[in-house]
Design a protein around this motif. Structure first.
Motif, PDB file in Angstrom:
ATOM      1  N   LEU A  76       0.849  -1.185   0.000  1.00  0.00           N
ATOM      2  CA  LEU A  76       0.000   0.000   0.000  1.00  0.00           C
ATOM      3  C   LEU A  76       0.887   1.238   0.000  1.00  0.00           C
ATOM      4  CD1 LEU A  76      -1.495   0.125   3.633  1.00  0.00           C
ATOM      5  CD2 LEU A  76       0.437  -1.249   2.980  1.00  0.00           C
ATOM      6  N   ASP A  77       0.335   2.388   0.342  1.00  0.00           N
ATOM      7  CA  ASP A  77       1.169   3.581   0.479  1.00  0.00           C
ATOM      8  C   ASP A  77       1.021   4.126   1.897  1.00  0.00           C
ATOM      9  OD1 ASP A  77      -1.192   5.171   0.549  1.00  0.00           O
ATOM     10  OD2 ASP A  77      -1.168   5.408  -1.624  1.00  0.00           O
ATOM     11  N   LEU A  78       1.837   5.107   2.229  1.00  0.00           N
ATOM     12  CA  LEU A  78       1.830   5.631   3.595  1.00  0.00           C
ATOM     13  C   LEU A  78       0.473   6.192   3.996  1.00  0.00           C
ATOM     14  CD1 LEU A  78       5.335   7.352   3.742  1.00  0.00           C
ATOM     15  CD2 LEU A  78       4.551   5.477   5.191  1.00  0.00           C
ATOM     16  N   LYS A  79      -0.181   6.864   3.052  1.00  0.00           N
ATOM     17  CA  LYS A  79      -1.483   7.453   3.354  1.00  0.00           C
ATOM     18  C   LYS A  79      -2.493   6.370   3.711  1.00  0.00           C
ATOM     19  CE  LYS A  79      -4.883  10.721   1.511  1.00  0.00           C
ATOM     20  NZ  LYS A  79      -5.257  11.566   0.341  1.00  0.00           N
ATOM     21  N   GLN A  80      -2.498   5.274   2.968  1.00  0.00           N
ATOM     22  CA  GLN A  80      -3.412   4.168   3.262  1.00  0.00           C
ATOM     23  C   GLN A  80      -3.046   3.489   4.582  1.00  0.00           C
ATOM     24  OE1 GLN A  80      -2.574   2.098  -0.402  1.00  0.00           O
ATOM     25  NE2 GLN A  80      -4.578   2.605  -1.274  1.00  0.00           N
ATOM     26  N   ALA A  81      -1.745   3.365   4.847  1.00  0.00           N
ATOM     27  CA  ALA A  81      -1.296   2.695   6.067  1.00  0.00           C
ATOM     28  C   ALA A  81      -1.738   3.439   7.315  1.00  0.00           C
ATOM     29  CB  ALA A  81       0.229   2.555   6.049  1.00  0.00           C
ATOM     30  N   LEU A  82      -1.830   4.767   7.228  1.00  0.00           N
ATOM     31  CA  LEU A  82      -2.240   5.565   8.378  1.00  0.00           C
ATOM     32  C   LEU A  82      -3.694   5.313   8.771  1.00  0.00           C
ATOM     33  CD1 LEU A  82      -0.486   8.961   7.550  1.00  0.00           C
ATOM     34  CD2 LEU A  82       0.046   7.415   9.440  1.00  0.00           C
ATOM     35  N   GLU A  83      -4.451   4.703   7.880  1.00  0.00           N
ATOM     36  CA  GLU A  83      -5.863   4.424   8.161  1.00  0.00           C
ATOM     37  C   GLU A  83      -6.057   3.091   8.878  1.00  0.00           C
ATOM     38  OE1 GLU A  83      -7.777   4.643   4.398  1.00  0.00           O
ATOM     39  OE2 GLU A  83      -7.331   6.774   4.088  1.00  0.00           O
ATOM     40  N   ILE A  84      -5.003   2.278   8.963  1.00  0.00           N
ATOM     41  CA  ILE A  84      -5.102   0.987   9.644  1.00  0.00           C
ATOM     42  C   ILE A  84      -5.210   1.224  11.147  1.00  0.00           C
ATOM     43  CG2 ILE A  84      -3.937  -1.209  10.117  1.00  0.00           C
ATOM     44  CD1 ILE A  84      -2.593  -0.959   7.395  1.00  0.00           C
ATOM     45  N   SER A 131      -2.695  25.564   1.254  1.00  0.00           N
ATOM     46  CA  SER A 131      -3.347  25.266  -0.026  1.00  0.00           C
ATOM     47  C   SER A 131      -2.342  24.727  -1.027  1.00  0.00           C
ATOM     48  CB  SER A 131      -4.017  26.529  -0.587  1.00  0.00           C
ATOM     49  OG  SER A 131      -5.031  26.988   0.293  1.00  0.00           O
ATOM     50  N   ILE A 132      -1.127  25.298  -1.022  1.00  0.00           N
ATOM     51  CA  ILE A 132      -0.087  24.835  -1.940  1.00  0.00           C
ATOM     52  C   ILE A 132       0.293  23.386  -1.634  1.00  0.00           C
ATOM     53  CG2 ILE A 132       2.328  25.134  -2.609  1.00  0.00           C
ATOM     54  CD1 ILE A 132       1.926  28.151  -2.225  1.00  0.00           C
ATOM     55  N   VAL A 133       0.435  23.080  -0.343  1.00  0.00           N
ATOM     56  CA  VAL A 133       0.785  21.713   0.052  1.00  0.00           C
ATOM     57  C   VAL A 133      -0.305  20.739  -0.391  1.00  0.00           C
ATOM     58  CG1 VAL A 133       1.127  20.174   2.010  1.00  0.00           C
ATOM     59  CG2 VAL A 133       2.225  22.413   1.991  1.00  0.00           C
ATOM     60  N   LYS A 134      -1.566  21.100  -0.222  1.00  0.00           N
ATOM     61  CA  LYS A 134      -2.676  20.235  -0.626  1.00  0.00           C
ATOM     62  C   LYS A 134      -2.667  19.995  -2.133  1.00  0.00           C
ATOM     63  CE  LYS A 134      -5.919  21.248   3.138  1.00  0.00           C
ATOM     64  NZ  LYS A 134      -7.254  21.804   3.493  1.00  0.00           N
ATOM     65  N   VAL A 135      -2.364  21.044  -2.894  1.00  0.00           N
ATOM     66  CA  VAL A 135      -2.314  20.902  -4.347  1.00  0.00           C
ATOM     67  C   VAL A 135      -1.213  19.921  -4.739  1.00  0.00           C
ATOM     68  CG1 VAL A 135      -1.783  22.072  -6.511  1.00  0.00           C
ATOM     69  CG2 VAL A 135      -3.276  23.172  -4.844  1.00  0.00           C
ATOM     70  N   LEU A 136      -0.033  20.069  -4.147  1.00  0.00           N
ATOM     71  CA  LEU A 136       1.080  19.182  -4.483  1.00  0.00           C
ATOM     72  C   LEU A 136       0.783  17.735  -4.102  1.00  0.00           C
ATOM     73  CD1 LEU A 136       4.238  21.271  -3.486  1.00  0.00           C
ATOM     74  CD2 LEU A 136       3.392  20.782  -5.765  1.00  0.00           C
ATOM     75  N   GLN A 137       0.167  17.533  -2.937  1.00  0.00           N
ATOM     76  CA  GLN A 137      -0.122  16.171  -2.482  1.00  0.00           C
ATOM     77  C   GLN A 137      -1.177  15.488  -3.350  1.00  0.00           C
ATOM     78  OE1 GLN A 137      -1.135  16.736   1.650  1.00  0.00           O
ATOM     79  NE2 GLN A 137       0.977  16.418   2.325  1.00  0.00           N
ATOM     80  N   SER A 138      -1.961  16.279  -4.050  1.00  0.00           N
ATOM     81  CA  SER A 138      -2.976  15.703  -4.930  1.00  0.00           C
ATOM     82  C   SER A 138      -2.412  15.329  -6.287  1.00  0.00           C
ATOM     83  CB  SER A 138      -4.131  16.703  -5.117  1.00  0.00           C
ATOM     84  OG  SER A 138      -3.701  17.834  -5.870  1.00  0.00           O
ATOM     85  N   MET A 139      -1.153  15.714  -6.536  1.00  0.00           N
ATOM     86  CA  MET A 139      -0.516  15.461  -7.832  1.00  0.00           C
ATOM     87  C   MET A 139       0.440  14.278  -7.722  1.00  0.00           C
ATOM     88  SD  MET A 139       0.265  19.467  -8.754  1.00  0.00           S
ATOM     89  CE  MET A 139       0.876  19.149 -10.431  1.00  0.00           C
ATOM     90  N   THR A 140       0.225  13.247  -8.518  1.00  0.00           N
ATOM     91  CA  THR A 140       1.034  12.030  -8.465  1.00  0.00           C
ATOM     92  C   THR A 140       2.512  12.318  -8.646  1.00  0.00           C
ATOM     93  OG1 THR A 140      -0.810  10.768  -9.397  1.00  0.00           O
ATOM     94  CG2 THR A 140       1.370   9.741  -9.472  1.00  0.00           C
ATOM     95  N   ALA A 141       2.850  13.283  -9.469  1.00  0.00           N
ATOM     96  CA  ALA A 141       4.251  13.588  -9.774  1.00  0.00           C
ATOM     97  C   ALA A 141       5.032  14.038  -8.554  1.00  0.00           C
ATOM     98  CB  ALA A 141       4.328  14.669 -10.856  1.00  0.00           C
TER      99      ALA A 141
END
Length: 275
Positions: free
Chosen positions: A196-204, A242-252
């Motif tokens: 999985l990824d870190l974001k998904q792991a935090l939901e466990i 807002s900038i951080v949220k935009v970057l985190q939404s971008m796969t790159a």
């Protein structure tokens, strides 16, 4: 006649993973040192090995050095086993090995937890960096993770169930999102490999058993590219969050840590104030 110290790997889970040579060495040894006598007795009883069993752990290792040296000078065959895996890998015995001439030591190949975890993770095995256990204190742990931010090799850590959530949270905050694998109870009845990824792991909600945490390395080109995008967003008047949220939404830019972005924005703002 000079004796010899044999460092013998033991199963990380399934007792059947013990090698034939390892069993043979333990049966021929004059004495067996181990990390925990109660734990090792289970393995030795399983293979009907009856030898003197003495403890050697991180709290008494230095006091055992001269004792083992005397045994070897007397021609004894001495064996050492840790609780699981290859001794010396996040386990005691290195001080003893360091004190002996190379010809007095024989290390048998065998089980270690991070190798099967690495292969099972599906992440790159071309280059990897094994760290072992991260510091228990949060501040020290974060400093280690920051020092590994630009490491491009696949990263491997040993982790316990009561600390894994804090570790995952720190990784997310410092590195941003990355692909990982959580490998728990390897070779045991309840073996589980989570990709999985870190974001998904935090939901466990709950983690059980000792585990190996495998994390993809940094993507250097992605870390270099985020700055021009931040400059454009700053010019548009967006706030830091807002900038951080935009970057985190971008796969790159998934591998870019939020703290790294905040630091860059702060530096840019200071430069503008100095103009």
């Amino acid at each position: 006649m000079d004796g010899k110290l044999f460092v013998v790997p033991t199963p990380v889970g399934n007792l059947k993973d013990m090698t034939l040579r390892g069993i043979e060495v333990l049966r021929e040894a004059h004495v067996i040192y181990c990390e925990d006598t109660r734990h090792s007795m289970v393995l030795l009883s399983h293979y009907d090995i009856k030898k003197p069993l003495l403890s050697l752990h991180k709290f008494n290792e230095m006091s055992r050095v001269e004792e083992i040296q005397r045994r070897l000078e007397a021609g004894e065959k001495v064996a050492y086993i840790s609780d699981a895996g290859t001794p010396g890998i996040s386990d005691p015995i290195i001080d003893v090995v360091r004190s002996l001439p190379a010809e007095r030591v024989s290390v048998l190949p065998g089980a270690t937890a991070f190798v099967p975890a690495l292969v099972a993770s599906g992440l790159s095995t071309e280059h990897f960096f094994f760290y072992g256990f991260l510091p228990q204190k949060g501040g020290e742990r974060k400093e280690v993770l920051k020092s590994l931010s630009k490491e491009r090799a696949t990263l491997l850590f040993y982790e316990s169930p009561h600390r894994i959530k804090d570790t995952l949270k720190d990784m997310w905050e410092i590195w941003g999102n990355r692909t990982i694998a959580i490998c728990r109870e390897l070779s045991k009845l309840h073996e589980e490999i989570l990709r999985l990824d870190l974001k998904q792991a935090l939901e466990i909600q709950e983690f059980r058993g000792e585990m190996v945490l495998v994390v993809e390395g940094a993507l250097e080109e992605e870390r270099e590219d985020f700055r021009p995008v931040v400059d454009l967003l700053l010019a548009e008047g967006l706030r830091s969050k807002s900038i951080v949220k935009v970057l985190q939404s971008m796969t790159a830019f998934a591998a870019v840590g939020r703290n790294q972005v905040y630091e860059y924005i702060l530096n840019q703002q200071k430069e503008r104030e100095d103009l």
